[in-house]
Design an enzyme around this catalytic site. Structure first.
Site, PDB file in Angstrom:
ATOM      1  CE  LYS A  50      71.493  73.912  66.982  1.00 55.08           C
ATOM      2  NZ  LYS A  50      70.050  73.880  66.910  1.00 55.08           N
ATOM      3  CG  ASP A 100      65.109  70.857  62.378  1.00 57.94           C
ATOM      4  OD1 ASP A 100      66.306  70.749  62.056  1.00 57.94           O
ATOM      5  OD2 ASP A 100      64.675  71.764  63.120  1.00 57.94           O
ATOM      6  CG  HIS A 113      64.004  74.435  67.548  1.00 54.56           C
ATOM      7  ND1 HIS A 113      64.049  75.636  66.880  1.00 54.56           N
ATOM      8  CD2 HIS A 113      64.973  74.506  68.486  1.00 54.56           C
ATOM      9  CE1 HIS A 113      65.000  76.395  67.383  1.00 54.56           C
ATOM     10  NE2 HIS A 113      65.585  75.731  68.358  1.00 54.56           N
ATOM     11  CG  ASN A 134      73.667  72.740  70.240  1.00 57.36           C
ATOM     12  OD1 ASN A 134      73.488  71.908  71.115  1.00 57.36           O
ATOM     13  ND2 ASN A 134      72.915  73.827  70.127  1.00 57.36           N
ATOM     14  CB  SER A 152      66.983  70.381  70.254  1.00 63.72           C
ATOM     15  OG  SER A 152      65.744  70.827  70.763  1.00 63.72           O
ATOM     16  CD  GLU A 174      63.617  69.133  67.004  1.00 58.75           C
ATOM     17  OE1 GLU A 174      64.544  68.649  67.678  1.00 58.75           O
ATOM     18  OE2 GLU A 174      62.933  70.091  67.381  1.00 58.75           O
ATOM     19  CG  HIS A 177      70.218  68.815  67.791  1.00 58.28           C
ATOM     20  ND1 HIS A 177      71.131  69.517  68.554  1.00 58.28           N
ATOM     21  CD2 HIS A 177      69.116  69.598  67.709  1.00 58.28           C
ATOM     22  CE1 HIS A 177      70.584  70.669  68.923  1.00 58.28           C
ATOM     23  NE2 HIS A 177      69.367  70.739  68.426  1.00 58.28           N
TER      24      HIS A 177
HETATM   25  C1  PLP Z   1      69.069  75.016  66.755  1.00 59.17           C
HETATM   26  C2  PLP Z   1      67.865  74.502  66.079  1.00 59.17           C
HETATM   27  C3  PLP Z   1      67.250  75.212  65.050  1.00 59.17           C
HETATM   28  C4  PLP Z   1      67.647  76.612  64.690  1.00 59.17           C
HETATM   29  O1  PLP Z   1      68.851  76.640  64.024  1.00 59.17           O
HETATM   30  P1  PLP Z   1      69.767  77.950  64.136  1.00 59.17           P
HETATM   31  O2  PLP Z   1      70.733  77.791  63.027  1.00 59.17           O
HETATM   32  O3  PLP Z   1      70.385  77.897  65.495  1.00 59.17           O
HETATM   33  O4  PLP Z   1      68.865  79.127  63.978  1.00 59.17           O
HETATM   34  C5  PLP Z   1      66.197  74.625  64.395  1.00 59.17           C
HETATM   35  N1  PLP Z   1      65.758  73.393  64.739  1.00 59.17           N
HETATM   36  C6  PLP Z   1      66.313  72.708  65.747  1.00 59.17           C
HETATM   37  C7  PLP Z   1      65.789  71.368  66.086  1.00 59.17           C
HETATM   38  C8  PLP Z   1      67.371  73.238  66.459  1.00 59.17           C
HETATM   39  O5  PLP Z   1      67.907  72.570  67.467  1.00 59.17           O
END
Ligand code: PLP
Length: 397
Positions: free
Chosen positions: A251, A217, A136, A50, A192, A188, A220
């Protein structure tokens, strides 16, 4: 040989995972993360990470981390509330708040810890948390831990979401005591495992209509969407209507950690109530410094050029690979193949050809929606991308 009854029991559990093709194993990598990975002495083209802008191994982030280690050491000592809060975290949070256009920001050790800490600080027993079906695992776990009533709406389905909000607000209105009774929607922005986008404008309308809170969130999307690369909320012009803007620093930003951006009151409350913040040692200085450098880079001319290159790669793949599921433009390209064994065998064939593409299976995605999930990076060359499109087109025919 003597096998303890514990190991025998664990062995049975592992077998129950292995049997339906769901066993996962760590693959040791002997190179930095980047478009090429060294595994077992061989080099593979990497379409699994990512690290969308190729910042994880960027000289500017590495240098910032080295400088931070020299100035502030390797470790952070304790929770920031206990032994003092290193200046590096404050610099990062000030930059994040400006970047996202909010009053304040708070960083956590990971995105996972961010979801756990923030959700449980904001809702609890007597509240309702409303989740998109595909959010997620960190958000699902946070919702369970919070003790709030969980309601799930079909993926990106606004009618389903509205039905739940209607039900929930009627229920709250009929509750005599006014302790709790809040509704929190969590989604989100770019999903993801599917790479599609949430209808944030419409969700904002619903949240306003029903008086719910909204957490988005942008794991991505941060660094990749909008005029200033702030995220999909910026692109859709709804940033100011999102109460809790969440994301990860691991990411596109290229480092590690997670964040919440919002009002001063929100951040002050999280400092007091987010248990994954309060009861956890602060991240190492190097990670905060690398994240700050990553954020600065994203906002620079170079950041725009990297964005441009990434989106060119995405356009190439979308026009040349048939069978891609995503209708949205994102750097996540899933090819849904169905069974776990089909996904594994396709991934193994690509691996044979020197391409590292992960097979994503249950429980990361629903059963029978196993997929190849390709992710692109600005660090890929045009030649890397054509190697992928050629191999994949041949394979999927
Ligand atoms: C990767 C991810 C997380 C977690 O983040 P990390 O920093 O990897 O712990 C949370 N929400 C989504 C949508 C993700 O893809």
């Amino acid at each position: 040989m003597f096998v303890s009854s514990l190991d025998a029991e664990l062995g049975r559990r592992l077998e129950a995972i292995r049997q339906p093709n769901l066993l996962r194993e760590l693959r040791r990598v002997d190179s930095p993360q980047g478009p090429h990975l060294t595994i077992g002495g061989k080099t593979y083209l990497n379409f699994s990470s990512n690290d969308y802008l190729g910042l994880a191994n960027h000289p500017a982030l590495k240098e910032a981390a080295i400088v931070a280690v020299k100035a502030f050491g390797a470790g952070a000592g304790a929770s920031r509330l206990v032994c003092g809060s290193l200046a590096l975290f404050h610099e990062l949070e000030e930059m994040l708040a400006i970047f996202k256009g909010t009053e304040a920001a708070l960083t956590f050790s990971t995105g996972y810890a961010t979801a756990l800490g923030a959700v449980t600080a904001l809702v609890g027993k007597g509240d309702v948390i409303v989740l998109d079906k595909l959010v997620h695992a960190s958000i699902v776990d946070a919702a369970k831990l919070s003790g709030a009533k969980i309601r799930v709406f079909a993926h990106n389905d606004l009618n389903d979401l509205e039905d739940i909000l209607k039900w929930s607000s009627a229920r709250t209105a009929s509750t005599a005591e006014s302790t709790g009774g809040h509704m929190l929607i969590v989604t989100e922005s770019i999903f993801s495992m599917d790479g599609d986008a949430a209808p944030l404008r419409e969700i904002v309308e619903l949240k306003n209509q029903y008086g719910a809170w909204l957490m988005v969130d942008e794991a991505h999307a941060t660094g990749l969407y909008g005029k200033h690369h702030r995220g999909l909320a910026e692109e859709l012009g709804v940033s100011e209507q999102i109460d809790f803007q969440m994301g990860t620093l691991g990411k596109a930003i290229g480092a590690s950690g997670g964040y919440i951006c919002g009002s001063r009151e929100l951040i002050d409350l999280l400092v007091n109530r987010a248990r994954s913040f309060v009861f956890s040692t602060a991240p190492v200085p190097a990670s905060a410094a690398a994240a700050t450098a990553g954020l600065a880079l994203i906002q620079s001319k170079e950041g725009s050029l990297l964005n441009q290159r990434l989106w060119e790669h995405v356009a190439t793949c979308q026009s040349e690979i048939s069978g891609l599921k995503s209708k949205t433009t994102s750097a996540i390209l899933p090819v849904i193949v169905g069974t776990e064994s089909k996904a594994l065998s396709l991934a193994a064939e690509l691996y044979e050809l020197g391409l590292f593409v992960p097979a994503i299976r249950y429980p990361t995605v629903a059963r029978n929606t196993a997929r190849l999930r390709m992710t692109l990076s600005a660090a890929h060359s045009a030649a890397d991308i054509s190697e992928l499109t050629r191999a994949l087109s041949a394979l999927l025919e």
